[in-house]
Design an enzyme around this catalytic site. Sequence first.
Site, PDB file in Angstrom:
ATOM      1  N   LYS A   7       0.375  15.865  -2.120  1.00  0.00           N
ATOM      2  CA  LYS A   7       0.244  17.079  -2.932  1.00  0.00           C
ATOM      3  C   LYS A   7       0.827  18.265  -2.160  1.00  0.00           C
ATOM      4  O   LYS A   7       0.634  18.370  -0.937  1.00  0.00           O
ATOM      5  CB  LYS A   7      -1.239  17.320  -3.237  1.00  0.00           C
ATOM      6  N   SER A  40      -5.786  20.334 -10.896  1.00  0.00           N
ATOM      7  CA  SER A  40      -4.526  20.819 -10.392  1.00  0.00           C
ATOM      8  C   SER A  40      -3.634  19.745  -9.777  1.00  0.00           C
ATOM      9  O   SER A  40      -2.445  19.961  -9.632  1.00  0.00           O
ATOM     10  CB  SER A  40      -4.792  21.878  -9.325  1.00  0.00           C
ATOM     11  N   SER A  78     -10.175  18.946  -9.597  1.00  0.00           N
ATOM     12  CA  SER A  78      -8.717  18.778  -9.532  1.00  0.00           C
ATOM     13  C   SER A  78      -8.239  17.408  -9.089  1.00  0.00           C
ATOM     14  O   SER A  78      -7.044  17.132  -9.146  1.00  0.00           O
ATOM     15  CB  SER A  78      -8.114  19.830  -8.597  1.00  0.00           C
TER      16      SER A  78
END
Lengths: 490, 95, 484
Positions: free
Chosen positions: A78, A158, A182
């Site tokens: 990420k 997210s 998330s």
Amino acid sequence: MAAPTRMTIAEARKALKAKKISSAELTDAHLKAMEATRGLNAFITETPERARADARRADAVLAKGEGGSLEGIPLGIKDLFCTEGVLTTAGSHILDGFKPPYESTVSAKLWQAGAVMLGKLNMDEFAMGSSNMTSYHGAVKNPWRKKGANSDLVPGGSSGGSAAAVAARSVMGATATDTGGSIRQPAAFTGTVGIKPTYGRCSRWGIVAFASSLDQAGPIARTVEDAAIMLQAMSGHDPKDSTSADLPVPNFEAAVERGVKGLRIGIPKEYKLDGAPKEIQDLWEQGIAWLKEAGATPVDITLPHTKYALPVYYVIAPAEASSNLARYDGVRFGLRVPGKTLDEMYENTRAAGFGAEVKRRILIGTYVLSAGYYDAYYLRAQRVRSLIARDFTEAYKQVDAVLTPATPSAAFAIGEKMDDPIAMYLNDVFTVTANLAGLPGISVPGGLNTDGLPLGLQVIGKAFDEETVFAVGRALEKAANFTALPEGMA
Amino acid sequence: MSLDKDTVRKVATLARIKVPDSDLDHMAKELSGVLGWIEQLNEVDIAGVQPMTSVAQMRLKMRADEVRDGGDAEKVTQNAPEGAHGFFVVPKVVE
Amino acid sequence: MSALIKEQTGEWEVVIGLEIHAQVISKAKLFSGAATAFGAEPNTQVSFVDAGFPGMLPVINKYCVEQAIKTGHGINGTVNPVSVFDRKNYFYADLPQGYQISQYQQPIVSGGTVILDMPDGSTRKIGVTRLHLEQDAGKSLHDQHPSQSYIDLNRSGVALMEIVSEPDMRTAEEAGLYIKKLRSILRYLGTCDGNMEEGSLRCDCNVSVRKPGQPFGTRTETKNVNSVRYVMQAIEYEARRQIEVIEGGGEIKQETRLFDPGKGTTRPMRSKEHAHDYRYFPDPDLLPLELDPAWIEQVKRGLPELPDERKARYISEYKLTPYDAGVLVAEQETAQFYETVAKGRDPKLASNWVTTELFGALNRTNKAIQDSPVSAKALGGLIDLISDGTISGRIAKEVFEAMVETGKEAAAIVEEKGLRQVSDTGAIEKAIDEVMAKNQDKVAEYRSGKEKLLGFFVGQTMKATGGKANPGVVNELLKKKLAG
């Protein structure tokens, strides 16, 4: 042997050890898948050369019969994790061109374990969002579509890039972070497994901070076992993070097949929402039935302050974020938009560098901390947070883990809910409590809805008892036997 | 709680985010909406409840007084949008 | 200086509180492992934590905490077993995180006292409100470029103790004494080097004026005044300015001001014009600082003798005056020097030599006592020569000057220059006879009752013996001979 991009990490590890496949082959297959699924926009930065070099190194190690727990396994990271020398943007314009001169503890641990880096994954800007719509680098598409429909769906957020890439089989697993849901919400939206461990289990050092008291790193993977393998490598005490827990890391892999016989599973009545789709309720009941069949005992419990979790979160997270994001000021890294004075430069840079949702949260956070409002908002929210945590402490006197739906709906269309912040925030209604209480939570695919979209079940455990979470998650996974694949995969 | 334009302007200044006047109304409405929704917290009886700052149930660890970092100005300044002679550079500040 | 300033509308009282920022002596910074040494090249002592890079986290330096505990004990404060680090949020070019980690509602030390040694030998107690730990900011250089400021973060993250006094001071002089005393305590403790030029001790002066008996007036805060003299100047100026404003019908604005050392004046600080709202909240990257009570006690037991205790000891043990004792203990090095000189000798004589001759010589040569050209041992040797009658006090001064110049031992100089005191009555009598023979008129005057002339004869005899005659013997013999 399955095709390289159809293997789980556990299978690939065996194949690598048995020399049935090389890391180079495994990596190339995933690089190809990454190219083939570029339309999903899951990656912000692809690092194929690094990946091939990592794979060569891993193959050399494997050739000697050595190697770490993830030796030669290609993963995505990420973009919130700082990676040394590799562009790290946190999905924001304001970090334009930022190449960290350091490596986050969690990603460093993965490289130590022998993993191969495929690239940096797209995400909501500064991890603020539940749809991956707020990324400066554009929305990520969910590889899943409604049966017979053509419209693109969000992968959740997210960690939308992480979830989409794992679902599309372009990475074997991905790092993610979870501040209010998330990891678990995008995992649920994409038919993948995501676990947010206990606060303090993974070091936050080198992860771009959103809300320090809530942020936790964790993996998104294809199976519960893979998630356990990854979390094992990611976890551990880090003296560079004062909130990192100095506790031994249990053997998560060994816990996966432990079974649920004799476990008491809490079913919190507050998670039955008025107006929630029936399919969510049905799946939850199915989950209860599966666990019962596997030998667990469902117990009705109450978590009375659940309904206040989201409002508490939307005070505390923006407050911390407003302070954490003050460092993006155009002076030491990232974007600078000139101004005649220092303040003008700040205001121009931050106006251009932050997107609408980030600005909204910074303003809310600034407001709730400002003189005259601190007690009414921030302090009150912290007190209610105590009550939410206490709810779980009470519940865990009777049960070993809690089972809930992961999300109040399946994936929605790109562009939906964008004009209604609160509707968007409600995506995290089932996940945010675990963050506020610091507890581990896993999302496991439970099945498809009538539109053919995946739905997830969530297991929340006691603090530092990820083992039970994995065991219950695995029981659900086994019972659900979720084998469906998205159409938008390589 | 409904925020007016002036408050939004003040908060934006505190946060050093330039907000065009034309956006103030819209933002005031949006922020008021979120704050109004947050105000359901006022229903909760918080008498005698301690505020929770951290879920980490442990003691703050301390490190030894040893120099083991720094010493590389190049690494610290290489990402800066503007620099000179090893310094970071900003528009001139009058104190 | 009087505590009251008399102006057109009568007497005014000045109310002063000081906020001292004392840089903690430590190798590494408060929350990072970068070095703290002064004067390094820009940004060479900066970790990514100090530069506020993404994902960087603070970890507290135990020694800095210990230094704060020590200081808390040193000012007789209460060391709190639990204190909390907060973030103080504001934007500034040399504040890379956009917040300063400080302690707001729960400081590590509460309360305390600093005792001022007044010039008349009396003492005055000044209350300390609190001491807290915080990070220093970086440094902005505004004079390097016409349109830019340069930022050096070497100082960013260095541990500071902010020591806040009660508004207990009433004159600039008291403020000066307060800083000096606090600095002395910090140096004794080894927790801050007190170097104001290098910025390791900085002072913000809160000043207000009021008519005696009235409530406090509105105060201004004058920032970063970097010498004791400037602090006193800034306070004097600010007090007079405020009185002038009020007497002119104006009102004092609560504001932050900046001292101009060139002009000796203060002016409002432009960068602080914005109304600020620091939005303090507990730093979620840290946990509350919990101190083991046993550790707090252990640190207390390890405290060195501090200036006040030492002064009391000098008064009781050495019978020094409070003033002299105060002067000798103000600097640890002076006190140590003095104690070496005084050991086994007359402590009062030792005190006189240190506070008059030695201090005089140091002043003239502009040297610190650590670099004194005359060592404590050598000064002791000189005093020994006085005590055993080898030289007179007067000759000793001459010997001392030679010691300052050459760095030689007293005995060697006495031998070299033949300054040994003459106590041989025969030689002295001979000299006296000669003096009397040359001054028969004066002898007659003396004998007719003008006994004041004794001094003249002593002087002449001393002169005749090159100053080496033992003055006691000279006196005694003169009296006898002059008596006829």
